[in-house]
Every structure is written in C-alpha cells, then in structure tokens.
Motif scaffolding. Structure first.
Motif, mmCIF file in Angstrom:
data_model
loop_
_atom_site.group_PDB
_atom_site.id
_atom_site.type_symbol
_atom_site.label_atom_id
_atom_site.label_comp_id
_atom_site.label_asym_id
_atom_site.label_seq_id
_atom_site.Cartn_x
_atom_site.Cartn_y
_atom_site.Cartn_z
ATOM 1 N N PHE A 73 -36.445 -18.326 -2.520
ATOM 2 C CA PHE A 73 -36.383 -16.869 -2.569
ATOM 3 C C PHE A 73 -34.996 -16.394 -2.136
ATOM 4 O O PHE A 73 -34.496 -16.800 -1.084
ATOM 5 N N ARG A 119 -36.772 -16.052 2.833
ATOM 6 C CA ARG A 119 -35.919 -15.285 1.938
ATOM 7 C C ARG A 119 -34.487 -15.506 2.424
ATOM 8 O O ARG A 119 -34.142 -15.144 3.548
ATOM 9 N N PHE A 175 -35.899 -17.262 -7.232
ATOM 10 C CA PHE A 175 -36.597 -15.989 -7.409
ATOM 11 C C PHE A 175 -35.916 -14.907 -6.579
ATOM 12 O O PHE A 175 -35.632 -15.117 -5.394
ATOM 13 N N ALA A 189 -35.589 -11.310 -4.524
ATOM 14 C CA ALA A 189 -36.260 -10.208 -3.831
ATOM 15 C C ALA A 189 -35.339 -8.997 -3.952
ATOM 16 O O ALA A 189 -34.297 -8.937 -3.308
ATOM 17 N N PHE A 199 -46.688 -15.077 -2.518
ATOM 18 C CA PHE A 199 -45.492 -14.933 -3.359
ATOM 19 C C PHE A 199 -45.147 -13.457 -3.541
ATOM 20 O O PHE A 199 -43.980 -13.056 -3.418
ATOM 21 N N ALA A 249 -43.576 -12.140 -0.538
ATOM 22 C CA ALA A 249 -42.199 -12.598 -0.377
ATOM 23 C C ALA A 249 -41.216 -11.762 -1.181
ATOM 24 O O ALA A 249 -40.097 -11.498 -0.733
ATOM 25 N N LEU A 250 -41.635 -11.319 -2.377
ATOM 26 C CA LEU A 250 -40.737 -10.580 -3.261
ATOM 27 C C LEU A 250 -41.072 -9.103 -3.365
ATOM 28 O O LEU A 250 -40.372 -8.363 -4.056
#
Length: 323
Positions: A33, A52, A76, A78, A203, A206-207
């Motif tokens: 992340f 993150r 990925f 954020a 998930f 997290a984002l």
C-alpha cells in the motif's frame, strides 16, 4: 495383504521425495500500500504487520524483501479524498504520486516484477469500479477510463497490468490500447473470477475505497456461482489476458481448480485481506500457530492449481524459509 500408504510417510526424506505440490517465494506476489508523503509507515489496524508506506520508506521495504527472495510486488494507492472525482481523472494525471512511484521503483529495482491495479475505486469519489450515474454503474463509459489508466501505468514502467474492476470487455479495450501504443510486452493479469466477497474489508480500510453507496454485486460475481467463472475466463482469454486470477482464494479453491483444469493460461489467486486477517487474529489469540497455519493456507492454493499467489504473507513466508 492390504496396501499400506503409511510406508510412503515413514520419514521426512521419503515424504519430501514424493511431495506433489511445492511452494516457494517464487510463487508469491506481495501486495503493498502506497501513500503520498515522506517518512510514513502507517500500520493497517485490521492487518497487523501491513502498512501504508510513503515511497521513501517503501523503497527500503522492497530492498529488504528482495534480500529475502521476494521479487514480485503489486502496488495499491491510498488516494486523498480531495483528489477523487466521479471519473477518476487523477488515475492518469501527470502528477499522480502512484505513477511517479512506479517509475522510481523500477529505476531502483529493474530486476523485480511490478504489477499495478487498474480500477476506478481508489480514485473515484463514488468508491465504485465504474462510472456511477443515477445509482447505476455504467460499463461501456468506464472502459476508456480504464484503458487510459492502464496506458499511464505502462508508460511509467509497470510489468503487469491488473484490471480488478470486472467491467465487461475491459481486457480487450486495455490490450488494444497497450498494443497501439507499443506496449505489446506489458502483460495483463485479469481479475477473471472476482467475487462480491465479505473478505475485502481490511483492504478497503487500508485504501479508504469502500463504495459511498450501494454495493458491487452488479459487477462482481455471485459467491454462489462456479460455472459462471468459465464464461468470464473464456472472455478474458479471447480478449488477450495473459493470466487469469481468482479472488478471493481460500474460500474459492474449487474455482481455482476449475480454471486450472480448463485453461492453459497460468491461473493466479489472490489471498485477500480478510483471509489473512482471520489468521492474524487467531494467531494473536493463541488459537492457531501462525508459522504452521500460514504455509498450509498458501499450499492449499498451490495444490488447487494456482501458479502464483498474491498474499500479504509473502514476506513472512520468506522469513520463515530463511529461519
């Protein structure tokens, strides 16, 4: 006289010699992340040991993973809420920190495999994988946005494009766009059988990418359906996908096996956040031995037919092998 299968289990040497399924770090892809900024290492509360990362610290994390033998990563983003809009326009903007990170990572570690995520939800003010109009997710209007996003990621240097949106026809649209712009060598790992699962919660935490309204059941697959995965796989293969993914993995081992039995393309599996979080929680409470249960979980996915597994356990598994 009767057969005694236990003779083939009587020693570690014999068991190892005839083992049918093998699991190594080369089979694992590590999801990471990314956040904009500097000196950020922010743990995801529902996924202990996962963070993150800002790019400066992420580069150090990747170096540590490479030294452990982990060389495949899926990145990925954020994204700050202020950068989101209904058409996910920041996803292909020149100033996108995600695209800058891809360039820097590939410059620093040219030998690694870097996979990207193609979907609107990290960048969408609606939190959906497609354009939303009057409460409906529009398929064909979304496709040019996804292909433009994929092209920007290919230009940044990504090795594998990962369309996770589940819009019909997106693999063909992305493949055509990549080929027309001389990115024939960039692969597509299609999220072929992506189910509308309850296991995505950590998930999305997290984002911060959960839908602002409604759900994703009109485009992600019904967990009750297996044969429908064959329809999706037929389409993705015909449209130019290089690999077919099943997501989630642990609760869908039968689907992994089904696709592996019916297609010559590599089948991959995404051991998703909720599946990993369950094991983290059980291990923290002393209910399961993490170092025994984690490899067994991953081995089950390989046994079902997965050539590669996206898993948050990748680094821990590599450490376990080195121990």
């Amino acid at each position: 006289m009767f057969s005694r299968p236990r003779r083939n289990r009587k020693s570690a040497a014999i068991r190892n010699m005839i083992q049918e399924t093998h699991l190594g770090v080369e089979h694992l892809i590590y999801p990471l992340f990314l956040v904009d900024g500097k000196n950020i290492k922010d743990e995801v509360a529902s996924m202990p040991g996962n963070y993150r990362w800002s790019l400066d610290l992420l580069l150090k994390e990747i170096e540590e993973c490479v030294n452990l033998g982990v060389v495949s990563f899926d990145l990925f983003p954020a994204v700050d809420e202020a950068l989101k809009d209904k058409k996910a326009s920041y996803s292909y903007a020149d100033e996108n920190f995600y695209l800058h990170a891809i360039r820097k990572i590939k410059e620093t570690f040219p030998e690694i495999m870097l996979m990207s995520d193609v979907a609107m939800d990290p960048y969408s003010s609606d939190g959906h994988d497609g354009v939303v109009r009057d409460g409906k997710i529009l398929n064909d209007v979304t496709l040019p946005i996804l292909s433009r996003m994929a092209l920007a990621q290919a230009q940044a240097g990504v090795d594998i494009i990962g369309p996770s949106d589940m819009m019909d026809g997106r693999v063909a649209e992305i493949r055509q766009t990549l080929d027309e712009n001389n990115f024939e060598d960039v692969s597509i790992m299609s999220y072929t059988a992506k189910y509308a699962s309850a296991f995505y919660g950590p998930f999305r935490d997290a984002l911060d990418s959960a839908p602002k309204s409604g759900d994703k059941k009109t485009y992600q697959m019904n967990p009750a359906n297996k044969r429908e995965a064959l329809i999706e796989a037929d389409l993705d293969q015909a449209e130019g996908a290089d690999m077919l993914m099943v997501k989630p993995a642990l609760a869908y081992l039968d689907v992994i096996h089904l696709l592996n039995e019916n297609y010559d393309l590599p089948i991959t599996a995404y051991n998703v956040s909720g599946e990993c979080a369950m094991l983290y929680a059980a291990a923290q409470n002393g209910w399961l031995d993490y170092n025994q249960a984690m490899p067994e979980m991953l081995l089950s996915m390989r046994r079902a037919g997965a050539s590669a597994i996206l898993t948050y356990f990748a680094k821990d598994f590599a450490k376990l092998l080195k121990a």
